[in-house]
Design a protein around this motif. Structure first.
Motif, PDB file in Angstrom:
ATOM      1  N   GLY A  15     -37.210  54.287  -8.468  1.00 56.72           N
ATOM      2  CA  GLY A  15     -37.606  54.165  -7.059  1.00 56.72           C
ATOM      3  C   GLY A  15     -38.863  54.983  -6.809  1.00 56.72           C
ATOM      4  O   GLY A  15     -39.777  54.525  -6.139  1.00 56.72           O
ATOM      5  N   THR A  16     -38.886  56.184  -7.403  1.00 58.38           N
ATOM      6  CA  THR A  16     -40.086  57.030  -7.239  1.00 58.38           C
ATOM      7  C   THR A  16     -40.799  57.236  -8.571  1.00 58.38           C
ATOM      8  O   THR A  16     -41.959  57.606  -8.609  1.00 58.38           O
ATOM      9  CB  THR A  16     -39.722  58.428  -6.684  1.00 58.38           C
ATOM     10  N   GLY A  23     -40.759  49.592 -10.854  1.00 56.43           N
ATOM     11  CA  GLY A  23     -40.356  49.004  -9.576  1.00 56.43           C
ATOM     12  C   GLY A  23     -39.921  50.053  -8.569  1.00 56.43           C
ATOM     13  O   GLY A  23     -39.901  51.250  -8.862  1.00 56.43           O
ATOM     14  N   LYS A  24     -39.569  49.566  -7.392  1.00 56.10           N
ATOM     15  CA  LYS A  24     -39.246  50.480  -6.289  1.00 56.10           C
ATOM     16  C   LYS A  24     -37.746  50.586  -6.027  1.00 56.10           C
ATOM     17  O   LYS A  24     -37.316  51.309  -5.131  1.00 56.10           O
ATOM     18  CB  LYS A  24     -39.962  50.031  -5.017  1.00 56.10           C
ATOM     19  N   THR A  25     -36.979  49.841  -6.796  1.00 58.58           N
ATOM     20  CA  THR A  25     -35.523  49.879  -6.612  1.00 58.58           C
ATOM     21  C   THR A  25     -34.967  51.212  -7.104  1.00 58.58           C
ATOM     22  O   THR A  25     -35.278  51.643  -8.209  1.00 58.58           O
ATOM     23  CB  THR A  25     -34.877  48.718  -7.421  1.00 58.58           C
ATOM     24  N   THR A  26     -34.154  51.854  -6.278  1.00 61.59           N
ATOM     25  CA  THR A  26     -33.545  53.131  -6.703  1.00 61.59           C
ATOM     26  C   THR A  26     -32.353  52.840  -7.616  1.00 61.59           C
ATOM     27  O   THR A  26     -31.843  51.706  -7.655  1.00 61.59           O
ATOM     28  CB  THR A  26     -33.041  53.947  -5.488  1.00 61.59           C
ATOM     29  N   LEU A  27     -31.881  53.888  -8.270  1.00 60.25           N
ATOM     30  CA  LEU A  27     -30.716  53.719  -9.160  1.00 60.25           C
ATOM     31  C   LEU A  27     -29.498  53.287  -8.350  1.00 60.25           C
ATOM     32  O   LEU A  27     -28.719  52.442  -8.800  1.00 60.25           O
ATOM     33  CB  LEU A  27     -30.435  55.022  -9.924  1.00 60.25           C
ATOM     34  N   GLN A  28     -29.392  53.854  -7.147  1.00 59.33           N
ATOM     35  CA  GLN A  28     -28.255  53.497  -6.280  1.00 59.33           C
ATOM     36  C   GLN A  28     -28.282  52.001  -5.924  1.00 59.33           C
ATOM     37  O   GLN A  28     -27.254  51.319  -5.994  1.00 59.33           O
ATOM     38  CB  GLN A  28     -28.359  54.340  -5.011  1.00 59.33           C
ATOM     39  N   GLU A  29     -29.483  51.499  -5.582  1.00 56.31           N
ATOM     40  CA  GLU A  29     -29.612  50.070  -5.246  1.00 56.31           C
ATOM     41  C   GLU A  29     -29.357  49.199  -6.478  1.00 56.31           C
ATOM     42  O   GLU A  29     -28.716  48.153  -6.385  1.00 56.31           O
ATOM     43  CB  GLU A  29     -31.023  49.775  -4.711  1.00 56.31           C
ATOM     44  N   GLY A 125     -38.035  43.714 -19.771  1.00 54.16           N
ATOM     45  CA  GLY A 125     -39.164  43.227 -18.965  1.00 54.16           C
ATOM     46  C   GLY A 125     -38.803  42.414 -17.744  1.00 54.16           C
ATOM     47  O   GLY A 125     -39.685  41.876 -17.083  1.00 54.16           O
ATOM     48  N   LEU A 126     -37.519  42.330 -17.405  1.00 56.93           N
ATOM     49  CA  LEU A 126     -37.118  41.516 -16.252  1.00 56.93           C
ATOM     50  C   LEU A 126     -36.761  42.369 -15.046  1.00 56.93           C
ATOM     51  O   LEU A 126     -36.178  41.872 -14.071  1.00 56.93           O
ATOM     52  CB  LEU A 126     -35.921  40.623 -16.634  1.00 56.93           C
ATOM     53  N   GLY A 127     -37.075  43.654 -15.094  1.00 57.65           N
ATOM     54  CA  GLY A 127     -36.717  44.540 -13.981  1.00 57.65           C
ATOM     55  C   GLY A 127     -35.203  44.609 -13.838  1.00 57.65           C
ATOM     56  O   GLY A 127     -34.467  44.614 -14.830  1.00 57.65           O
ATOM     57  N   VAL A 128     -34.751  44.582 -12.585  1.00 60.50           N
ATOM     58  CA  VAL A 128     -33.308  44.638 -12.293  1.00 60.50           C
ATOM     59  C   VAL A 128     -32.558  43.512 -13.020  1.00 60.50           C
ATOM     60  O   VAL A 128     -31.423  43.683 -13.487  1.00 60.50           O
ATOM     61  CB  VAL A 128     -33.096  44.523 -10.759  1.00 60.50           C
ATOM     62  N   ASN A 129     -33.220  42.353 -13.129  1.00 63.75           N
ATOM     63  CA  ASN A 129     -32.570  41.210 -13.785  1.00 63.75           C
ATOM     64  C   ASN A 129     -32.244  41.456 -15.256  1.00 63.75           C
ATOM     65  O   ASN A 129     -31.383  40.779 -15.810  1.00 63.75           O
ATOM     66  CB  ASN A 129     -33.426  39.950 -13.652  1.00 63.75           C
ATOM     67  N   SER A 130     -32.917  42.412 -15.893  1.00 64.55           N
ATOM     68  CA  SER A 130     -32.563  42.736 -17.282  1.00 64.55           C
ATOM     69  C   SER A 130     -31.098  43.174 -17.347  1.00 64.55           C
ATOM     70  O   SER A 130     -30.358  42.787 -18.254  1.00 64.55           O
ATOM     71  CB  SER A 130     -33.445  43.865 -17.836  1.00 64.55           C
ATOM     72  N   TYR A 131     -30.702  43.985 -16.369  1.00 66.40           N
ATOM     73  CA  TYR A 131     -29.301  44.450 -16.326  1.00 66.40           C
ATOM     74  C   TYR A 131     -28.340  43.295 -16.010  1.00 66.40           C
ATOM     75  O   TYR A 131     -27.270  43.193 -16.593  1.00 66.40           O
ATOM     76  CB  TYR A 131     -29.130  45.528 -15.262  1.00 66.40           C
ATOM     77  N   LEU A 132     -28.752  42.425 -15.053  1.00 64.75           N
ATOM     78  CA  LEU A 132     -27.848  41.342 -14.641  1.00 64.75           C
ATOM     79  C   LEU A 132     -27.659  40.339 -15.785  1.00 64.75           C
ATOM     80  O   LEU A 132     -26.552  39.889 -16.061  1.00 64.75           O
ATOM     81  CB  LEU A 132     -28.378  40.645 -13.374  1.00 64.75           C
ATOM     82  N   LYS A 133     -28.761  40.055 -16.486  1.00 63.64           N
ATOM     83  CA  LYS A 133     -28.680  39.152 -17.649  1.00 63.64           C
ATOM     84  C   LYS A 133     -27.880  39.813 -18.775  1.00 63.64           C
ATOM     85  O   LYS A 133     -27.123  39.155 -19.485  1.00 63.64           O
ATOM     86  CB  LYS A 133     -30.077  38.795 -18.177  1.00 63.64           C
TER      87      LYS A 133
END
Ligand code: DQA
Length: 141
Positions: A15-16, A23-29, A125-133
């Motif tokens: 996030g920071t 990216g700007k997504t925090t760990l909590q998000e 390289g997929l941002g948050v989607n790396s985790y979802l995938k």
């Protein structure tokens, strides 16, 4: 399906931390998105973050009889921790290595993962989607 989501060093600063890279997504998000996705997939998850190699190893060992899969972002340990690689191999639980950034398109030292060879897949390289995938990959395994 019971899945461990394991975040390595410096991911608590998401996030920071270098937002142009991570990216700007925090760990909590991020964790909230992972929880929502896990619910959809019918998976039970446990989430842990640590900046310490030994704590990550302890966590992998702790879940070895509980988890059906692990989604693991080892952070910089990816590139040199034989101890974490051995832990992943030792527990025998299918593990997907994930990265927010594309480690192939950054500094030379990031192109090497010593952990990927003992994982069932690497998603990068997929941002948050790396985790979802990654979650989908271990659930389907
Ligand atoms: C990272 C990539 C690593 O090279 C870096 O050290 C990290 C984060 C990623 O998610 O893109 O801490 O694993």
């Amino acid at each position: 399906m019971k899945i461990l989501i394991l975040h390595g060093p410096n991911l608590n600063l998401l996030g920071t931390r270098e937002p142009e890279v991570y990216g700007k997504t925090t760990l909590q998000e991020l964790n909230r998105k992972i929880r929502e996705h896990a619910k959809k997939l019918g998976a039970t998850i446990r989430i842990k973050q640590s900046n310490h190699e030994g704590v990550l190893i302890d966590e992998l060992q702790r879940v070895r009889k509980w988890a059906d899969g692990v989604v693991f972002n080892p952070g910089a340990y990816t590139h040199y921790s034989y101890a974490l690689r051995d832990a992943v191999a030792a527990i025998g639980v299918p593990t997907v290595e994930v990265h927010l950034s594309d480690i192939q398109k950054r500094e030379e030292f990031r192109k090497i993962s010593v952990i990927a060879p003992v994982c069932v897949a690497q998603i990068s390289g997929l941002g948050v989607n790396s985790y979802l995938k990654g979650l989908e990959r271990v659930v389907k395994k």
